[in-house]
Enzyme design. Structure first.
Site, PDB file in Angstrom:
ATOM      1  N   ARG A  54      25.594   1.423 -16.364  1.00  0.00           N
ATOM      2  CA  ARG A  54      26.835   1.397 -15.567  1.00  0.00           C
ATOM      3  C   ARG A  54      27.522  -0.229 -15.510  1.00  0.00           C
ATOM      4  O   ARG A  54      28.666   0.704 -16.149  1.00  0.00           O
ATOM      5  CB  ARG A  54      27.116   2.488 -14.189  1.00  0.00           C
ATOM      6  N   THR A  55      27.428  -1.002 -14.850  1.00  0.00           N
ATOM      7  CA  THR A  55      27.321  -2.228 -14.591  1.00  0.00           C
ATOM      8  C   THR A  55      27.417  -2.874 -15.599  1.00  0.00           C
ATOM      9  O   THR A  55      29.004  -3.044 -15.986  1.00  0.00           O
ATOM     10  CB  THR A  55      26.838  -2.391 -13.294  1.00  0.00           C
ATOM     11  N   LYS A  83      12.858 -20.757 -19.733  1.00  0.00           N
ATOM     12  CA  LYS A  83      12.134 -21.979 -19.084  1.00  0.00           C
ATOM     13  C   LYS A  83      12.583 -23.046 -17.874  1.00  0.00           C
ATOM     14  O   LYS A  83      12.160 -23.921 -17.280  1.00  0.00           O
ATOM     15  CB  LYS A  83      12.839 -22.818 -20.112  1.00  0.00           C
ATOM     16  N   ARG A 104      24.613 -10.548 -12.400  1.00  0.00           N
ATOM     17  CA  ARG A 104      23.669  -8.925 -11.270  1.00  0.00           C
ATOM     18  C   ARG A 104      22.526  -9.918 -11.199  1.00  0.00           C
ATOM     19  O   ARG A 104      21.466 -10.002 -12.639  1.00  0.00           O
ATOM     20  CB  ARG A 104      23.072  -7.347 -12.576  1.00  0.00           C
ATOM     21  N   HIS A 132      27.234  -4.808  -3.415  1.00  0.00           N
ATOM     22  CA  HIS A 132      28.080  -4.534  -4.873  1.00  0.00           C
ATOM     23  C   HIS A 132      29.151  -4.512  -5.284  1.00  0.00           C
ATOM     24  O   HIS A 132      29.769  -3.153  -5.195  1.00  0.00           O
ATOM     25  CB  HIS A 132      27.333  -2.959  -5.519  1.00  0.00           C
TER      26      HIS A 132
HETATM   27  N1   CP Z   1      25.892   2.082 -10.497  1.00  0.00           N
HETATM   28  C1   CP Z   1      24.966   0.972 -10.723  1.00  0.00           C
HETATM   29  O1   CP Z   1      24.996  -0.250 -10.488  1.00  0.00           O
HETATM   30  O2   CP Z   1      24.561   1.770 -12.210  1.00  0.00           O
HETATM   31  P1   CP Z   1      23.472   0.524 -12.740  1.00  0.00           P
HETATM   32  O3   CP Z   1      22.678  -0.059 -12.050  1.00  0.00           O
HETATM   33  O4   CP Z   1      23.248   1.357 -13.846  1.00  0.00           O
HETATM   34  O5   CP Z   1      24.293  -0.238 -13.510  1.00  0.00           O
END
Ligand code: CP
Length: 307
Positions: A54-55, A83, A104, A132
């Site tokens: 999703r993100t 590396k 992320r 998040h």
């Molecule tokens: N909600 C969310 O962060 O989903 P993903 O881990 O698929 O990005």
């Protein structure tokens, strides 16, 4: 003024600045064609050191739908990270090529470090079990559009409240709006960390209580926020297996819920929401995921200063 800023923590923006983003997201949803060229000539870099559907996809499609372009990696070993390149050096280089970056990382604080060495806005797309913030924007936009308010809500947060970064960010965000009540539903081993209770809930005088069973509190809720047990954060598999099915929401458990309660989930789900619930009119988690793309369009447009 949001132009040029990074988003690392849900508290980085004021309530008024968040409102500016939500109003723009509402308008993008209503008139998507008007925004097709808003970010022409701009480039997003997605730096994903951890898996995501999703993100990452919503960031990337958000930029494409604004008329911009995307570079990046979803597998850090395909970049010079393999590396031994540091986050500081990686972001310095990415700053030379892109206009905005979404990162992320499994380590708490990594996007914050990146933002300290970056000359472009850095967006935290999830750091370990910490925060998040763009999921929180997604959650708030969804509540705002369905419940028409972000105050005077009773929100049940259920599942892995210890490792679930989306819950930590959402508690932070909801503690700034008036009169919200939070019900924390988890087994003892997965309770929300004490620092969040002290620094967010107690400090802001937020009314909250803890519960072990969804059935005991579901009739009180305006929003039920389900989460999965975060397998990747457990130190041993035995504990995960014992706790993974602590909560399974089904139609039977929803019988005493309010007719206008909404069910949210940041996704992915594993077992915690039965498929039969997907057809319930209170199930909003797929619409929530779509809102994630629109709110990221609004966020990036504001941080790049193109709208
Ligand atoms: N909600 C969310 O962060 O989903 P993903 O881990 O698929 O990005």
């Amino acid at each position: 003024m949001l132009k040029g800023r990074s988003l690392i923590d849900p508290m980085d923006f004021t309530v008024e600045e968040l409102e500016e983003i939500f109003k723009l997201a509402d308008d993008i949803i209503a008139n998507p064609k008007e925004y097709m060229h808003a970010a022409e000539g701009k480039i997003l870099a997605t730096l994903f050191y951890e898996p995501s559907t999703r993100t990452r996809f919503s960031f990337e499609t958000a930029m494409l739908r604004l008329g911009g372009q995307v570079v990046g990696f979803s597998e850090p070993n395909s970049s010079s990270v393999s590396k031994g390149e540091t986050i500081a050096d990686t972001i310095r280089i990415v700053s030379c090529y892109a206009d905005i970056a979404a990162m992320r990382h499994p380590k708490e604080g990594a996007p914050k470090v990146a933002s300290m060495y970056s000359t472009i806005p850095v967006i935290n797309a999830g750091d370990g079990g910490h925060q998040h913030p763009t999921q929180t924007l997604t959650d708030l936009l969804t509540m705002r559009r369905t419940k028409k308010r972000l105050s005077n809500l009773t929100i049940g947060m259920c599942g892995d409240l210890k490792f679930g970064r989306t819950v930590h960010s959402l508690i932070k965000a909801m503690s700034r709006y008036d009169n919200n009540k939070i019900i924390l539903i988890s087994p003892d081993e997965l309770k929300v960390p004490e620092y969040i209770k002290k620094e967010m809930l107690d400090k802001n005088n937020v009314e909250y209580k803890e519960a072990k069973r969804i059935e005991d509190v579901i009739d009180e809720l305006d929003v039920l926020y389900m989460t999965r047990v975060q397998k990747e954060r457990f130190f041993n598999e035995e504990d995960y297996i014992r706790l993974k099915d602590s909560y399974i929401l089904n139609e039977n458990k929803l019988k005493s819920a309010k007719d206008d309660m909404i069910i949210l989930h940041p996704l992915p789900r594993v077992n915690e929401i039965s498929y039969e619930v997907d057809n319930d009119k209170r199930a909003y988690y797929f619409k929530q995921a779509k809102n994630g793309m629109y709110v990221r369009m609004a966020l990036m447009a504001k941080l790049m200063g193109v709208l």
